[in-house]
Structures are given as C-alpha cells and as structure tokens.
Design a protein around this motif. Structure first.
Motif, PDB file in Angstrom:
ATOM      1  N   GLY A 132      34.688 -18.993 -23.071  1.00 49.58           N
ATOM      2  CA  GLY A 132      33.746 -19.645 -23.965  1.00 49.58           C
ATOM      3  C   GLY A 132      33.699 -19.032 -25.341  1.00 49.58           C
ATOM      4  O   GLY A 132      34.264 -17.961 -25.596  1.00 49.58           O
ATOM      5  N   THR A 163      32.608 -28.600 -27.891  1.00 52.40           N
ATOM      6  CA  THR A 163      32.264 -27.828 -26.701  1.00 52.40           C
ATOM      7  C   THR A 163      32.826 -26.414 -26.805  1.00 52.40           C
ATOM      8  O   THR A 163      34.012 -26.223 -27.110  1.00 52.40           O
ATOM      9  CB  THR A 163      32.816 -28.511 -25.439  1.00 52.40           C
ATOM     10  OG1 THR A 163      32.270 -29.828 -25.358  1.00 52.40           O
ATOM     11  CG2 THR A 163      32.444 -27.727 -24.197  1.00 52.40           C
ATOM     12  N   ASN A 166      33.912 -23.252 -21.323  1.00 49.03           N
ATOM     13  CA  ASN A 166      34.787 -23.769 -20.276  1.00 49.03           C
ATOM     14  C   ASN A 166      34.280 -23.212 -18.945  1.00 49.03           C
ATOM     15  O   ASN A 166      34.593 -22.074 -18.578  1.00 49.03           O
ATOM     16  CB  ASN A 166      36.230 -23.341 -20.529  1.00 49.03           C
ATOM     17  CG  ASN A 166      37.166 -23.734 -19.396  1.00 49.03           C
ATOM     18  OD1 ASN A 166      36.948 -24.741 -18.732  1.00 49.03           O
ATOM     19  ND2 ASN A 166      38.187 -22.919 -19.155  1.00 49.03           N
TER      20      ASN A 166
END
Length: 291
Positions: A132, A163, A166
């Motif tokens: 992330g 985003t 993950n």
C-alpha cells in the motif's frame, strides 16, 4: 461343596468387576483435544475464543477460553472428535444466546490423522501479497499550514487520487482499520471494508476539519478534538502508520493483533507525496490442534 461354591462366586465376582473396568476404559465418552496456538491476544471481558470441530459438516463446540497461554486441553466427545474433519476457532460474545459460531472466525485447519495445522490465512485473509501507499495531507479544512496532520491511504502520483491499498477482501466478521501511533497512542483513522471508498466514519469523525469529508478513500485528518494527552493539529512525521484487521463487532479501542501493513513516517516526508507502506508486524496467526 459349600467351600467350592463360595470360591466360584468369588471368582465370578472378580471376573465381572474386571470386565466392568475394561468396559469403562474402552467406552470413555470423552477424549482430550489440545490447542497450541501462537499470537492470540486477550479479548477483554466482553468476548471469548471458542473452538469448534466440524463433524458431518456441522460445528460442534469444544469449549470457550479467554487465557492466551498455551497449551490448553479440552475434553471432547470421543466419537465426535474421531469423526471431525476440521478445527475452527471463532470470537464469541462472553454472554452468547446463539449456539452457532459467530461470523468472526480467526483460525482454521483440516485434520490429517490426529493433527490439524491451523492458520488465519484461509479464514480471515491472506496478506502475503499485501502492499500500500499513503500521503500526508489535510483535505478536510482550508488551512495549508498543517498538511502533515492527516494521513490518507491513496496514490496521487498520477495527479489524481487512485487506490493506494492492495489488500484481500476480508471474510465476514472482519474489517480493516487505519491508525497513526502518535506519541505512543494509537489513534484510529476509521474502519473500512473497501480500499476505494470512504471509510465508515468519513462523515462523523470527531477529528476531521469542517470543510468536507475528504477524498473517497480511507484516511483521517487529525485537526480537532484530540484524545487526552495529545494536541491537534499535529505532525505525523516520525510517527507510525498502521493498517490492522479488526473483529467486527469490536469491543476494543486498541488495534487487534493482525497488522499486515505498517510504516514509520520519515522525518523528512513531504506532504501530498506518495509514501510506501511496509510489512506489518503480524500478517498471520497459526498453531496446531491435536486430538
């Protein structure tokens, strides 16, 4: 003649007692189930752990416990234990009117012979590929002087928010939660199940500013109503950012033991700039169950 009859009665009595003892030893209704589990944390007064064996596709309770010191042994019906195909550990209310397992299951594994190796990967989520990014920013106010006082789990390297996390989809009974550990105190950014949408407290957070809810990603601005002992706005550089996996419902204000992602914010971190998260301290739980 009387003496011989007396001896026969005595021998018969001994035989009957001996056979009775053998029957008791071979038809004992219960056997031991021993748990050796790693990494569990105490749940507090409102919740307990409960073990289950799966027999003919149905859960059978092996008992509840609150201590996280192992090994622990439980007495379980021998026939059911021998027929069990799997062991599952759940988190249950301490006062539980529902005899069925809760949705919050934390460990599971199939029996191979008398041993079941259990872990959290298949029953909570597999975080082996978790990754992330985050940025420091405070989009919920109009003040540009405190941008290091907010953390948002997104990726803006393309010029637009995208985003940043993950993470696998969690099983029922679990949610993600973000944290900033400020002066040793974990302060939540909010719980969430989707990595590309607002978190659960986006509109109700007591910490955010008064100019909106921020972008539609998990995150938080620490601008007002600081917990006791802290001062907002703050500077998150030098603190630790964490993503944990929390039971739902959750009776504890502290992070749960599963923390798949974490990162100490660099002291020279720039605001509005992508920073990579690292591996957290605990990405999975495991143990063994022996019958």
């Amino acid at each position: 003649m009387i003496k011989r009859m007396f001896l026969a009665v005595v021998l018969l009595s001994v035989l009957v007692v001996s056979c009775s003892d053998d029957d008791d030893n071979t038809t004992s209704p219960n056997s031991n189930l021993t748990l050796n589990l790693n990494g569990l944390e105490a749940l507090g007064d409102d919740y307990v752990y409960e073990g289950w064996i799966i027999v003919d596709g149905q859960p059978v309770s092996t008992g509840t416990f609150s201590s996280v010191t192992f090994p622990q042994t439980f007495s379980v019906n021998t026939m059911q234990l021998n027929e069990a195909t799997m062991f599952v550990l759940s988190i249950e209310p301490a006062v539980d009117p529902d005899p069925a397992p809760a949705a919050t299951k934390i460990l599971a594994g199939a029996f191979t012979g008398d041993l079941a190796m259990v872990d959290s990967n298949s029953i909570v989520g597999d975080f082996s590929s978790a990754s992330g990014t985050y940025i420091l920013a405070t989009p919920t106010d109009m003040d540009d002087t405190n941008e290091a006082s907010g953390v948002w789990f997104l990726d803006n390297s393309s010029g637009s928010p995208m985003t940043g996390l993950n993470l696998p989809t969690l099983q029922d009974g679990w949610k993600y939660e973000g944290w900033a550990v400020i002066d040793g105190t974990p302060v939540s950014t909010g719980t969430f199940t989707l990595v590309d949408d607002f978190d659960d407290n986006a509109t109700t957070s007591p910490f955010k500013g008064d100019s909106g809810d921020g972008p539609s990603y998990p995150g938080e601005d620490y601008l007002q109503n600081a917990p006791t002992g802290l001062t907002f706005p703050t500077d998150l550089r030098g603190t630790t950012v964490v993503v944990s996996v929390e039971p739902f419902p959750d009776n504890s204000p502290m992070p749960f033991t599963l923390k798949p992602l974490a990162h100490m914010v660099p002291n020279d971190a720039m605001t509005h700039t992508v920073i990579n998260l690292g591996d957290g301290p605990v990405a999975s739980l495991s143990g063994s169950v022996t019958r």
